[in-house]
Design a protein around this motif. Sequence first.
Motif, PDB file in Angstrom:
ATOM      1  N   ASP A 120       0.827  -1.213   0.000  1.00 52.42           N
ATOM      2  CA  ASP A 120       0.000   0.000   0.000  1.00 52.42           C
ATOM      3  C   ASP A 120       0.859   1.260   0.000  1.00 52.42           C
ATOM      4  O   ASP A 120       0.575   2.220  -0.723  1.00 52.42           O
ATOM      5  CB  ASP A 120      -0.922   0.003   1.227  1.00 52.42           C
ATOM      6  CG  ASP A 120      -1.972  -1.105   1.135  1.00 52.42           C
ATOM      7  OD1 ASP A 120      -2.187  -1.633   0.017  1.00 52.42           O
ATOM      8  OD2 ASP A 120      -2.552  -1.452   2.182  1.00 52.42           O
ATOM      9  N   GLU A 148      -6.186  -7.688  -5.160  1.00 52.13           N
ATOM     10  CA  GLU A 148      -7.277  -6.842  -4.648  1.00 52.13           C
ATOM     11  C   GLU A 148      -7.275  -5.455  -5.275  1.00 52.13           C
ATOM     12  O   GLU A 148      -8.325  -4.893  -5.596  1.00 52.13           O
ATOM     13  CB  GLU A 148      -7.136  -6.659  -3.133  1.00 52.13           C
ATOM     14  CG  GLU A 148      -7.645  -7.807  -2.280  1.00 52.13           C
ATOM     15  CD  GLU A 148      -7.158  -7.664  -0.843  1.00 52.13           C
ATOM     16  OE1 GLU A 148      -6.972  -8.709  -0.197  1.00 52.13           O
ATOM     17  OE2 GLU A 148      -6.941  -6.520  -0.384  1.00 52.13           O
ATOM     18  N   THR A 149      -6.090  -4.916  -5.409  1.00 53.74           N
ATOM     19  CA  THR A 149      -5.989  -3.547  -5.915  1.00 53.74           C
ATOM     20  C   THR A 149      -5.953  -3.496  -7.438  1.00 53.74           C
ATOM     21  O   THR A 149      -5.702  -2.443  -8.021  1.00 53.74           O
ATOM     22  CB  THR A 149      -4.731  -2.858  -5.362  1.00 53.74           C
ATOM     23  OG1 THR A 149      -3.588  -3.656  -5.701  1.00 53.74           O
ATOM     24  CG2 THR A 149      -4.806  -2.708  -3.853  1.00 53.74           C
ATOM     25  N   LYS A 154      -3.786  -4.667  -9.428  1.00 54.87           N
ATOM     26  CA  LYS A 154      -2.458  -4.542 -10.041  1.00 54.87           C
ATOM     27  C   LYS A 154      -2.018  -5.843 -10.703  1.00 54.87           C
ATOM     28  O   LYS A 154      -1.065  -5.869 -11.474  1.00 54.87           O
ATOM     29  CB  LYS A 154      -1.425  -4.154  -8.974  1.00 54.87           C
ATOM     30  CG  LYS A 154      -1.639  -2.771  -8.365  1.00 54.87           C
ATOM     31  CD  LYS A 154      -1.033  -1.684  -9.234  1.00 54.87           C
ATOM     32  CE  LYS A 154      -1.214  -0.307  -8.575  1.00 54.87           C
ATOM     33  NZ  LYS A 154      -0.676   0.771  -9.429  1.00 54.87           N
ATOM     34  N   ARG A 191      -2.800  -8.760  -2.049  1.00 50.62           N
ATOM     35  CA  ARG A 191      -3.060  -7.324  -2.057  1.00 50.62           C
ATOM     36  C   ARG A 191      -3.021  -6.753  -3.469  1.00 50.62           C
ATOM     37  O   ARG A 191      -3.830  -5.888  -3.825  1.00 50.62           O
ATOM     38  CB  ARG A 191      -2.010  -6.616  -1.180  1.00 50.62           C
ATOM     39  CG  ARG A 191      -2.355  -5.177  -0.876  1.00 50.62           C
ATOM     40  CD  ARG A 191      -3.260  -5.075   0.338  1.00 50.62           C
ATOM     41  NE  ARG A 191      -3.804  -3.725   0.491  1.00 50.62           N
ATOM     42  CZ  ARG A 191      -5.053  -3.397   0.154  1.00 50.62           C
ATOM     43  NH1 ARG A 191      -5.883  -4.307  -0.328  1.00 50.62           N
ATOM     44  NH2 ARG A 191      -5.471  -2.155   0.317  1.00 50.62           N
TER      45      ARG A 191
END
Lengths: 342, 342
Positions: A229, A258-259, A261, A255
């Motif tokens: 993050d 999720e984002t 990327k 993560r």
Amino acid sequence: MVTIADVAEEAGVSISTVSYVMSGKRTISPTTRQRVERAIATLGFSPHAGARSLASRSTNVIGLQIPLRSGVDVHVVMEVVTGVVAQARTHGYDILLLTSDDPRGMERAAKGSMVDALLVMDIESDDPRIGVLTHLEQPTVLIGLPEGRRTMPCVDFDFEEAGWLAVDRLLAQGHRRLALIGSPAEVLARHTSYADRLARGFLAACAAANVVGSVHACPSSADATAVVDEVVAADPSVTGFLVHNESALPHVFARLVETGKHSSAKPGIVALCPEDVALSVPGPVDSIAVPAEAIGSAAADVICDMIAGGTPPGVRLIAPTLTVRTSTDVVATKHPSTTRAT
Amino acid sequence: MVTIADVAEEAGVSISTVSYVMSGKRTISPTTRQRVERAIATLGFSPHAGARSLASRSTNVIGLQIPLRSGVDVHVVMEVVTGVVAQARTHGYDILLLTSDDPRGMERAAKGSMVDALLVMDIESDDPRIGVLTHLEQPTVLIGLPEGRRTMPCVDFDFEEAGWLAVDRLLAQGHRRLALIGSPAEVLARHTSYADRLARGFLAACAAANVVGSVHACPSSADATAVVDEVVAADPSVTGFLVHNESALPHVFARLVETGKHSSAKPGIVALCPEDVALSVPGPVDSIAVPAEAIGSAAADVICDMIAGGTPPGVRLIAPTLTVRTSTDVVATKHPSTTRAT
DNA sequence: TCTGACTGTTGAAACGCTTCGACGATGTAG
DNA sequence: CTACATCGTCGAAGCGTTTCAACAGTCAGA
């Protein structure tokens, strides 16, 4: 305890004959050889290691220094050890475990003639142990690659080249701002050889492509998500990630998925880790395998060769291989450079 | 090489005097002691291990058999090894690494007088190696707990009690249908001691509470999520999970959070794993620590004591402790049973 | 037939340490 | 003053191998 004298008596030959049968250093007639071998078998004789080492001035034992420092990937360490032990056994050597990072442990083993040679893992770029090691009689091999003058043989994976290779892949996928999510801060802080070299390769490749690359320490815990993050917050244009942290990989992967990327359609990750770790993640990810076991067995080969009087091979680096799992048009790309010896 | 004779000459005393200074087995006057000690220091003498073992019939080396089988938690193994090595060193012992699961490796080390004792990890409930070990002269300690007649000392964590403890906690939280998400299938299939004992404790506790409990193998990869799904699909009333699989824990945790089976408000998991693994998960989870390093050092203590002629201690189990992280009303519950010795 | 080279085997000397028994020197009790 | 422990030290005998030098025996060549 059954001794060589017992065997000699049982076989009706002299002690030295038994010894020569076992070592093969002199020609022995087939008949006596068989008699001796049978005697050895019936009595269940196995020579006393201490007596042997006293007389022959060699122990058939290799000292292996393994790291217990925080932040190292136990998984990788374990595999290297496996490779070392297995390969050393094929050469007739056993492994004495040395774990204290105090080099006096190695000195003790060496000066007490407990080992024929030393294998040292977890090398730092400017490793203080090397000074001690050079004063020892026994040959030494490093698993890792210190900076500067290399006075002793080194074996390792080519992390620098792996950095280039990962950047190649990320660039080919169209990423123009890259980040290396690396080892825990303590590993970077002590300039562990592999972390330094990976970062160097990564940054050089970025520079060569005129692309911005940044290097980030990352803990092995769930806090890894926080690092992701932060990296993204600091520069939202980052889209390509090289992840070199076995324990953090699941968290980083999750993560980044999720984002948005990373996805099969739009992959943004190259993982540097053992194959099974890359496969254990919930979804396909390109990876460069850390061939930990191969490193271990290569190191064992080198050191056994040196004990046998072979010439020290300088530096031996195992070339990286990229395995593509996020696109069907390529299956696996072997990097052109093969294992190179300096 | 500098020998004891050199030291004797330097100090102007006899060889035996030097030996007695080093071993402390006879009284030596302070003055000679100092002279000898100075000589040892100036010459940098360290006694030849082989000669020593030949003359004294002991090596100050302990053979450690570590598992390389698939499915074991490397993390835990590594910590046990760490504990063993560190504690053995405090007793003056080094560790010879034995990795082949073929017991002939241990036999070779023992019969060749390479080791004073053997420490064997990764014990199965009915372990074929035990037969070989009983025929050896050297004392042997098992890390694990085979079933049936126990002819040799055992040290381990009390996995059976841990099963009871986990069930206690899950029951206290109101769960009435429990599942144990355990080791990979191959570990269960070969009846690895700890897996068997955990399952036994878990099932016995469930039975005692008149509650249904089921045991499930679980791979160490991301496929762990599939196992969770299967378990829930097979019986949707399952709400309490005991997870004993270090590598799978992140995946199992994530899946149980996704499916609403676990949250801070409504916790459904007790994890059995090293502390740092429990902490590395993204969210609080109750856990029972596997005190891997403590197991290792306890085993080292036991075996060193036996070498010194102490009486074998039978079975030594380290008691489990539950750490609660999902509720603020309790911080940590030490289970009443303390370390018990049989 | 003699010489020399080679083969297969042996006795004995290391290798570096521990430990037993012995031996002066010193202290203690009778 | 003698007898007897006790203390500190030493010489030497192992511990179980390896390996060197030597030695019979065989064989080939001259």
